[in-house]
Design a protein around this motif. Structure first.
Motif, mmCIF file in Angstrom:
data_model
loop_
_atom_site.group_PDB
_atom_site.id
_atom_site.type_symbol
_atom_site.label_atom_id
_atom_site.label_comp_id
_atom_site.label_asym_id
_atom_site.label_seq_id
_atom_site.Cartn_x
_atom_site.Cartn_y
_atom_site.Cartn_z
ATOM 1 N N ASP A 210 74.317 96.717 58.999
ATOM 2 C CA ASP A 210 74.735 95.822 60.488
ATOM 3 C C ASP A 210 74.807 94.199 59.853
ATOM 4 O O ASP A 210 73.487 93.601 59.775
ATOM 5 N N HIS A 211 75.572 93.767 59.798
ATOM 6 C CA HIS A 211 75.756 92.093 58.819
ATOM 7 C C HIS A 211 75.160 91.156 60.107
ATOM 8 O O HIS A 211 74.495 89.969 59.650
ATOM 9 N N SER A 212 75.192 91.496 61.493
ATOM 10 C CA SER A 212 74.945 90.392 62.802
ATOM 11 C C SER A 212 73.686 90.362 62.487
ATOM 12 O O SER A 212 72.958 89.333 63.001
ATOM 13 N N VAL A 213 72.781 91.688 62.174
ATOM 14 C CA VAL A 213 71.061 91.690 62.210
ATOM 15 C C VAL A 213 70.507 91.925 61.263
ATOM 16 O O VAL A 213 69.195 92.468 61.240
ATOM 17 N N LYS A 214 71.633 92.142 59.891
ATOM 18 C CA LYS A 214 70.899 92.632 58.714
ATOM 19 C C LYS A 214 69.986 93.558 58.917
ATOM 20 O O LYS A 214 68.661 93.246 58.458
ATOM 21 N N ASP A 215 70.519 94.693 59.012
ATOM 22 C CA ASP A 215 70.085 95.876 59.212
ATOM 23 C C ASP A 215 70.497 96.978 59.083
ATOM 24 O O ASP A 215 71.720 96.742 59.757
ATOM 25 N N TYR A 216 69.878 98.084 59.147
ATOM 26 C CA TYR A 216 71.393 99.385 59.292
ATOM 27 C C TYR A 216 71.082 100.629 60.391
ATOM 28 O O TYR A 216 69.984 99.521 61.700
ATOM 29 N N THR A 217 72.192 101.064 60.609
ATOM 30 C CA THR A 217 72.231 101.179 62.264
ATOM 31 C C THR A 217 71.565 102.842 62.467
ATOM 32 O O THR A 217 70.741 102.602 63.646
#
Length: 227
Positions: A210-217
């Protein structure tokens, strides 16, 4: 590996065995452990790739972290000892351990982001081989290359892996299941619950980035027990 450790784990005062409830929380580099860590992938646009992705594992709340096991010991187990090396021959893992502490934020700190062949364990929690639930977390990738747990999703039920320990013993574990959980629906009680047997959880990030939170889902969790 983007593992979200929502509520952090508080460092217990002294008991040798604690139920490690760890949710990895995102950091500015790789992982949220109470479990995991990741950087931006090679397919990121140049601007995005300048900053490492932070992927971390789901971390339990302080109130959910047991200070010591209340269940009687059951089955095979070893005395407490620091883990020194994790070996998973099926996926080519041969990595040293680093102890992870609870930071000022109350969350488990991630392993160093500049070493792709390194796994971390919560040093104030249960040690691998000791009765209870031990947590081992590792990055799935970095901004420039795959990391230690890049192949963890390929592990299957029945796979064996080992942990070398500071007391000279080797704890051998067999995989019971490999499961993926959305970070916003992470089953803390199931993953981090204290057990009378010697068990281990291997945790890393999974799912989409997830680019918006810079983390994997998602988080990938390997459930295993001592044999």
């Amino acid at each position: 590996m983007a593992t979200r450790l929502s509520s952090p784990v508080e460092s217990p005062s002294a008991p040798p065995r604690r139920r490690l409830v760890v949710r990895l929380i995102a950091w500015s580099v790789v992982l949220l452990i109470p479990v995991l860590f990741l950087f931006s992938g090679n397919d990121e646009p140049s601007d995005d790739a300048r900053a490492p992705r932070v992927a971390v594992a789901h971390a339990p709340s302080v109130s959910a972290t047991p200070k010591a096991s209340v269940a009687p010991k059951g089955g095979k187990h070893l005395p407490r000892a620091q883990p020194t090396r994790l070996r998973i021959p099926a996926i080519g893992v041969d990595a040293p351990f680093v102890g992870l502490a609870i930071g000022a934020s109350g969350q488990l700190e991630p392993p160093p982001a500049d070493d792709v062949n390194l796994v971390g364990w919560q040093a104030n929690g249960v040690s691998p081989g000791e009765a209870g639930t031990a947590i081992i977390a590792g990055h799935v990738d970095t901004a420039t290359s795959p990391a230690v747990f890049a192949g963890l999703s390929e592990v299957e039920k029945g796979t064996r892996f080992s942990v070398n320990r500071s007391d000279g013993r080797t704890a051998v574990f067999v995989v019971d299941s490999v499961e993926t959980f959305a970070k916003d629906a992470f089953p803390d009680d199931r993953v981090y619950a204290d057990t009378p047997q010697a068990q281990v959880r291997l945790i890393t990030c999974a799912g989409d980035y997830d680019h918006s939170v810079k983390d994997y889902t998602d988080n990938l969790v390997v459930f295993a027990h001592l044999v």
